[in-house]
Design a protein around this motif. Structure first.
Motif, PDB file in Angstrom:
ATOM      1  N   THR A 182       0.816  -1.221   0.000  1.00 45.79           N
ATOM      2  CA  THR A 182       0.000   0.000   0.000  1.00 45.79           C
ATOM      3  C   THR A 182       0.846   1.266   0.000  1.00 45.79           C
ATOM      4  O   THR A 182       0.295   2.367   0.093  1.00 45.79           O
ATOM      5  N   ARG A 183       2.151   1.131  -0.103  1.00 41.92           N
ATOM      6  CA  ARG A 183       3.018   2.308  -0.003  1.00 41.92           C
ATOM      7  C   ARG A 183       2.762   3.314  -1.118  1.00 41.92           C
ATOM      8  O   ARG A 183       2.744   4.532  -0.883  1.00 41.92           O
ATOM      9  N   GLY A 184       2.591   2.825  -2.337  1.00 41.13           N
ATOM     10  CA  GLY A 184       2.366   3.740  -3.444  1.00 41.13           C
ATOM     11  C   GLY A 184       1.103   4.565  -3.258  1.00 41.13           C
ATOM     12  O   GLY A 184       1.103   5.784  -3.460  1.00 41.13           O
ATOM     13  N   PHE A 185       0.020   3.905  -2.846  1.00 43.85           N
ATOM     14  CA  PHE A 185      -1.249   4.604  -2.679  1.00 43.85           C
ATOM     15  C   PHE A 185      -1.199   5.581  -1.505  1.00 43.85           C
ATOM     16  O   PHE A 185      -1.627   6.737  -1.620  1.00 43.85           O
ATOM     17  N   ARG A 186      -0.674   5.121  -0.358  1.00 39.82           N
ATOM     18  CA  ARG A 186      -0.603   6.015   0.803  1.00 39.82           C
ATOM     19  C   ARG A 186       0.356   7.181   0.534  1.00 39.82           C
ATOM     20  O   ARG A 186       0.124   8.305   0.993  1.00 39.82           O
ATOM     21  N   GLY A 187       1.431   6.918  -0.192  1.00 39.34           N
ATOM     22  CA  GLY A 187       2.326   8.007  -0.564  1.00 39.34           C
ATOM     23  C   GLY A 187       1.650   9.003  -1.487  1.00 39.34           C
ATOM     24  O   GLY A 187       1.863  10.219  -1.378  1.00 39.34           O
ATOM     25  N   SER A 188       0.812   8.501  -2.405  1.00 38.14           N
ATOM     26  CA  SER A 188       0.100   9.408  -3.312  1.00 38.14           C
ATOM     27  C   SER A 188      -0.912  10.262  -2.546  1.00 38.14           C
ATOM     28  O   SER A 188      -1.193  11.399  -2.940  1.00 38.14           O
ATOM     29  N   ILE A 189      -1.454   9.728  -1.449  1.00 41.09           N
ATOM     30  CA  ILE A 189      -2.366  10.535  -0.610  1.00 41.09           C
ATOM     31  C   ILE A 189      -1.596  11.703   0.007  1.00 41.09           C
ATOM     32  O   ILE A 189      -2.106  12.832   0.087  1.00 41.09           O
ATOM     33  N   CYS A 190      -0.354  11.446   0.436  1.00 34.08           N
ATOM     34  CA  CYS A 190       0.479  12.541   0.976  1.00 34.08           C
ATOM     35  C   CYS A 190       0.717  13.606  -0.080  1.00 34.08           C
ATOM     36  O   CYS A 190       0.589  14.817   0.192  1.00 34.08           O
ATOM     37  N   ASP A 191       1.078  13.172  -1.297  1.00 36.36           N
ATOM     38  CA  ASP A 191       1.306  14.140  -2.369  1.00 36.36           C
ATOM     39  C   ASP A 191       0.011  14.846  -2.755  1.00 36.36           C
ATOM     40  O   ASP A 191       0.012  16.051  -3.059  1.00 36.36           O
ATOM     41  N   ALA A 192      -1.095  14.092  -2.769  1.00 39.08           N
ATOM     42  CA  ALA A 192      -2.382  14.702  -3.101  1.00 39.08           C
ATOM     43  C   ALA A 192      -2.757  15.758  -2.070  1.00 39.08           C
ATOM     44  O   ALA A 192      -3.357  16.788  -2.407  1.00 39.08           O
ATOM     45  N   SER A 193      -2.406  15.507  -0.809  1.00 37.27           N
ATOM     46  CA  SER A 193      -2.703  16.507   0.222  1.00 37.27           C
ATOM     47  C   SER A 193      -1.872  17.766   0.021  1.00 37.27           C
ATOM     48  O   SER A 193      -2.341  18.880   0.316  1.00 37.27           O
ATOM     49  N   SER A 194      -0.635  17.600  -0.460  1.00 33.29           N
ATOM     50  CA  SER A 194       0.167  18.786  -0.789  1.00 33.29           C
ATOM     51  C   SER A 194      -0.505  19.576  -1.899  1.00 33.29           C
ATOM     52  O   SER A 194      -0.609  20.811  -1.836  1.00 33.29           O
ATOM     53  N   VAL A 195      -0.963  18.853  -2.918  1.00 35.47           N
ATOM     54  CA  VAL A 195      -1.701  19.508  -4.000  1.00 35.47           C
ATOM     55  C   VAL A 195      -2.996  20.109  -3.457  1.00 35.47           C
ATOM     56  O   VAL A 195      -3.433  21.177  -3.893  1.00 35.47           O
ATOM     57  N   GLY A 196      -3.598  19.414  -2.454  1.00 40.72           N
ATOM     58  CA  GLY A 196      -4.797  19.948  -1.826  1.00 40.72           C
ATOM     59  C   GLY A 196      -4.535  21.288  -1.147  1.00 40.72           C
ATOM     60  O   GLY A 196      -5.412  22.159  -1.114  1.00 40.72           O
ATOM     61  N   GLY A 197      -3.321  21.443  -0.601  1.00 38.50           N
ATOM     62  CA  GLY A 197      -2.948  22.732  -0.035  1.00 38.50           C
ATOM     63  C   GLY A 197      -2.920  23.812  -1.093  1.00 38.50           C
ATOM     64  O   GLY A 197      -3.395  24.943  -0.873  1.00 38.50           O
ATOM     65  N   PHE A 198      -2.372  23.471  -2.271  1.00 40.38           N
ATOM     66  CA  PHE A 198      -2.393  24.417  -3.392  1.00 40.38           C
ATOM     67  C   PHE A 198      -3.831  24.692  -3.828  1.00 40.38           C
ATOM     68  O   PHE A 198      -4.188  25.827  -4.161  1.00 40.38           O
ATOM     69  N   LEU A 199      -4.655  23.632  -3.819  1.00 42.82           N
ATOM     70  CA  LEU A 199      -6.050  23.788  -4.222  1.00 42.82           C
ATOM     71  C   LEU A 199      -6.783  24.731  -3.269  1.00 42.82           C
ATOM     72  O   LEU A 199      -7.533  25.622  -3.703  1.00 42.82           O
ATOM     73  N   LEU A 200      -6.563  24.535  -1.970  1.00 45.07           N
ATOM     74  CA  LEU A 200      -7.194  25.408  -0.977  1.00 45.07           C
ATOM     75  C   LEU A 200      -6.700  26.842  -1.138  1.00 45.07           C
ATOM     76  O   LEU A 200      -7.482  27.795  -1.049  1.00 45.07           O
ATOM     77  N   ALA A 201      -5.399  26.991  -1.376  1.00 41.42           N
ATOM     78  CA  ALA A 201      -4.852  28.340  -1.594  1.00 41.42           C
ATOM     79  C   ALA A 201      -5.454  28.980  -2.836  1.00 41.42           C
ATOM     80  O   ALA A 201      -5.806  30.172  -2.839  1.00 41.42           O
TER      81      ALA A 201
END
Length: 527
Positions: A182-201
């Motif tokens: 599950t490392r790839g998927f959980r890691g992509s959630i971390c990256d997606a959350s970073s993008v989510g920060g950009f999205l919120l901004a």
């Protein structure tokens, strides 16, 4: 140890002799493969949520500055031309990136050797909150003159120091708590959350520009997105406080503390960054990691920070509100692309397979996107960015897991390795990208002004720059960096690592053998 190993192989007829190319692999590299199946994860949800929340919060604060670059440039550099205001604002943006390697060393030492991943993550979040609030209250050039611009740079640098450790901390904590499949998927959630920060901004800045007039935004409205972070901090702290420490790191620290009780092991421990650079194999891994990340970081900051400025401020194709709205839509879909790519990466036999697919596609689509921007079609503007984002997601979807897996053979170095490699790449290629892209844009403008022909190639210079970095990344991932999955399908390497594991077990059970082991301690103990 390598010579003794060869002699043992030749003296024991029952042991199959390995080819010279395998026998010449350094002990430290064999130790790296030896831990290829390290799996202490239980898919703990609070560790993942703390990383996700931290990423959203930190990258929101970090991205707001880039999205408000025109307004900030006008407020703190009013005596410059519009062109120099934008460049000056991006220069302050770069100042934060210059602090990220220092933050990587600081938080890497904290996370690897002092307080652990969880507490390092908490401290990084606290460090970014205060500068963000002060930035929202900071008087402008009109009130304090050049001193206001100086304070802006200092606050921005403190933000960079914090981000230097936060993203790596979320990667390491989340991946070390993940099961191997599950490392790839959980890691992509971390990256997606970073993008989510950009999205919120992007969402907050879009609403601010839509609700307020242009004059109000330029005078005081640009402060609102910075002060909005006050609403996020309490929720984030409540989440991170419930996270558990990485079991892999805790067990390794406990094991090291036991080793120091043995007389021959007593010595002054070197900082993690010194241990990292003392190994030729680790230095090669670090260089390869930076090379691979060059295309990813430059592409990321181009599409999500510079492209809206390019379409509105530089090219004048659309107004800021329209550019922000398209950016919001593109970022939203990119999160979906990213999660799908992360999930898909867990299905491939090798972690780098999907990355090798995405890089050639990125090399082609980067200049294509800027070419399509000349189509004068709104559909073209959106589809060009979506195409670029899809190719980028194929690379970044598994990137978090890939970065951590490069360093998991020694949990007391993994935070430092991930943080330094990622932040050097982000500084060299991500932080400089708005400046480089703006410079290449004006170079293209000069070419067009001097030419009587209506040509497109000067417009695609920023995209060609990304293509060059993509070629460097593809070379590094193919010929420089090594990954534990290289062991899969290589029977000769598997046999060499098996013998290394047997030797490690023998040293663990025999104190005399352990005391005579390699002085560089390339062979990690069995955990």
């Amino acid at each position: 140890m390598g010579e003794a190993w060869k002699n043992a192989v030749h003296s024991d007829p029952s042991v199959k002799e390995l080819p010279n190319d395998v026998m010449q692999i350094p002990d430290e590299e064999l130790a790296f493969y030896y831990h290829s199946d390290t799996d202490h994860g239980d898919d703990n949800i609070w560790g993942l949520l703390s990383g996700v929340g931290g990423n959203i919060y930190e990258w929101y604060d970090f991205a707001v500055f880039g999205l408000l670059a025109p307004e900030i440039g006008s407020a703190f550099f009013p005596e410059s031309s519009k062109k120099l205001q934008l460049i000056s604002s991006f220069g302050v943006y770069l100042a934060a990136f210059l602090m990220r390697p220092a933050g990587a060393i600081l938080f890497g030492e904290m996370g690897d050797r002092i307080v652990g991943r969880r507490h390092a993550l908490i401290f990084s979040i606290l460090l970014i909150t205060i500068p963000s609030i002060l930035m929202g209250c900071l008087p402008t050039y009109e009130t304090w003159g050049a001193f206001a611009a100086f304070l802006l740079i200092i606050l921005r640098m403190l933000q960079g120091l914090s981000v230097g450790g936060q993203l790596a901390g979320s990667y390491v904590l989340s991946i070390e708590q993940s099961s191997a499949n599950t490392r790839g998927f959980r890691g992509s959630i971390c990256d997606a959350s970073s993008v989510g920060g950009f999205l919120l901004a992007s969402a907050v800045t879009t609403v601010t520009r839509s609700v307020l007039t242009e004059d109000q935004v330029n005078r005081w409205g640009w402060r609102v997105p910075f002060l909005f972070s006050l609403l996020l901090a309490p929720l984030l702290y409540a989440t991170v406080s419930r996270a558990e420490e990485s079991k892999l790191w805790s067990e390794r620290i406990e094991q090291k503390s036991t080793e120091t009780k043995v007389p021959e092991k007593e010595q002054t421990a070197a900082p993690a960054v010194v241990d990292l650079f003392s190994s030729p194999f680790r230095r090669r891994q670090l260089a390869g990691m930076i090379g691979v990340l060059s295309a990813v970081t430059s592409s990321f900051y181009t599409i999500f920070l510079w492209t809206p400025v390019y379409l509105s401020e530089l090219r004048g194709i659309m107004n800021e509100q329209s550019a922000d709205l398209i950016n919001f839509f593109v970022v939203s879909l990119y999160i979906c692309f990213l999660l799908a790519a992360g999930k898909l990466s867990d299905k491939f036999p090798h972690r780098m397979d999907l990355i090798r697919i995405g890089l050639p596609a990125l090399i082609v689509t980067a200049p294509t996107m800027f070419g399509v921007f000349e189509s004068e079609s709104w559909v073209g503007y959106v589809l060009a960015q979506l195409q670029f984002c899809f190719c980028l997601s194929l690379i970044q979807g598994s990137m978090a897991a890939w970065e951590v897996e490069l360093w998991m053979s020694d949990p007391t170095l993994s935070f430092t390795g991930v943080a330094i490699g990622h932040n050097i790449a982000a500084t060299l290629f991500g932080g400089t990208m708005p400046l480089v892209a703006t410079f290449l844009y004006y170079v293209g403008e000069d070419v067009l002004d001097a030419s009587s022909d209506d040509v497109v190639w000067p417009r695609i210079l920023p995209g060609l720059y990304i293509s060059v970095l993509g070629c460097i990344s593809f070379y590094c991932i193919s010929y420089v960096v090594r990954h534990p999955h290289d062991l899969r399908g290589d029977s000769k390497l598997q046999e060499a690592v098996k013998r290394k594991m047997d030797e490690a077990q023998k040293q663990k059970n025999d104190p005399q053998e352990r005391s005579c082991s390699n002085k560089n301690n390339y062979l990690p103990p069995i955990i």
